[in-house]
Motif scaffolding. Structure first.
Motif, PDB file in Angstrom:
ATOM      1  N   GLU A  39       0.756  -1.233  -0.354  1.00 50.47           N
ATOM      2  CA  GLU A  39       0.567   0.736   0.277  1.00 50.47           C
ATOM      3  C   GLU A  39       0.738   1.130  -0.082  1.00 50.47           C
ATOM      4  N   TYR A  63      -2.474   6.175  -0.955  1.00 51.14           N
ATOM      5  CA  TYR A  63      -3.900   5.914  -1.174  1.00 51.14           C
ATOM      6  C   TYR A  63      -4.200   5.669   0.632  1.00 51.14           C
ATOM      7  N   ARG A  64      -3.635   6.149   1.834  1.00 52.94           N
ATOM      8  CA  ARG A  64      -3.656   6.071   3.275  1.00 52.94           C
ATOM      9  C   ARG A  64      -4.636   7.967   3.023  1.00 52.94           C
ATOM     10  N   PHE A  81     -11.241  10.610   1.967  1.00 54.97           N
ATOM     11  CA  PHE A  81     -12.736  10.089   1.387  1.00 54.97           C
ATOM     12  C   PHE A  81     -13.978   9.901   3.237  1.00 54.97           C
ATOM     13  N   ALA A  82     -13.228   9.305   3.996  1.00 57.19           N
ATOM     14  CA  ALA A  82     -13.736   8.427   5.039  1.00 57.19           C
ATOM     15  C   ALA A  82     -14.792  10.208   5.368  1.00 57.19           C
ATOM     16  N   LEU A 135      -5.658   9.392   1.186  1.00 54.66           N
ATOM     17  CA  LEU A 135      -6.995   9.270  -0.268  1.00 54.66           C
ATOM     18  C   LEU A 135      -8.394   8.695   0.599  1.00 54.66           C
ATOM     19  N   HIS A 136      -7.912   7.687   1.395  1.00 57.14           N
ATOM     20  CA  HIS A 136      -8.963   7.027   2.333  1.00 57.14           C
ATOM     21  C   HIS A 136      -9.177   7.718   3.668  1.00 57.14           C
ATOM     22  N   VAL A 137      -8.790   8.931   4.770  1.00 58.36           N
ATOM     23  CA  VAL A 137      -9.000   9.975   4.862  1.00 58.36           C
ATOM     24  C   VAL A 137      -9.569  10.835   4.440  1.00 58.36           C
TER      25      VAL A 137
END
Length: 87
Positions: free
Chosen positions: A2, A6-7, A13-14, A9-11
């Protein structure tokens, strides 16, 4: 493996999803309050329409000579040719 991006982007998105859910909840509350306000205003409108109908009936009765004579007689007035007798 990973990537660090991406981390992030995940944050993001959340956070965006949490914000969207918050806004959706706010709109739900606003819709509920507007529905209550609409119901209150419709009830006030029904009461106002009933009052208008009563007042129109009173105006119609006030234009009726027989009704006016009955009102005046309740106040104790008599015509010139009549004699008032006490009971």
């Amino acid at each position: 493996m990973e990537r660090p991006i991406y981390r992030i982007l995940h944050v993001i998105f959340a956070l965006g999803l949490a914000h969207a859910l918050f806004l959706l909840g706010q709109e739900g509350v606003r819709a509920y309050q507007l529905a209550q306000e609409r119901a209150r205003l419709e009830e006030a409108l029904r009461q106002a329409e009933a009052r208008v109908a009563r007042l129109q009936a009173e105006v119609k009765a006030a234009r009726d000579p027989a009704h006016l004579e009955a009102l005046v007689r309740r106040l104790g007035f008599v015509r010139q040719e009549e004699i008032l007798k006490r009971r």
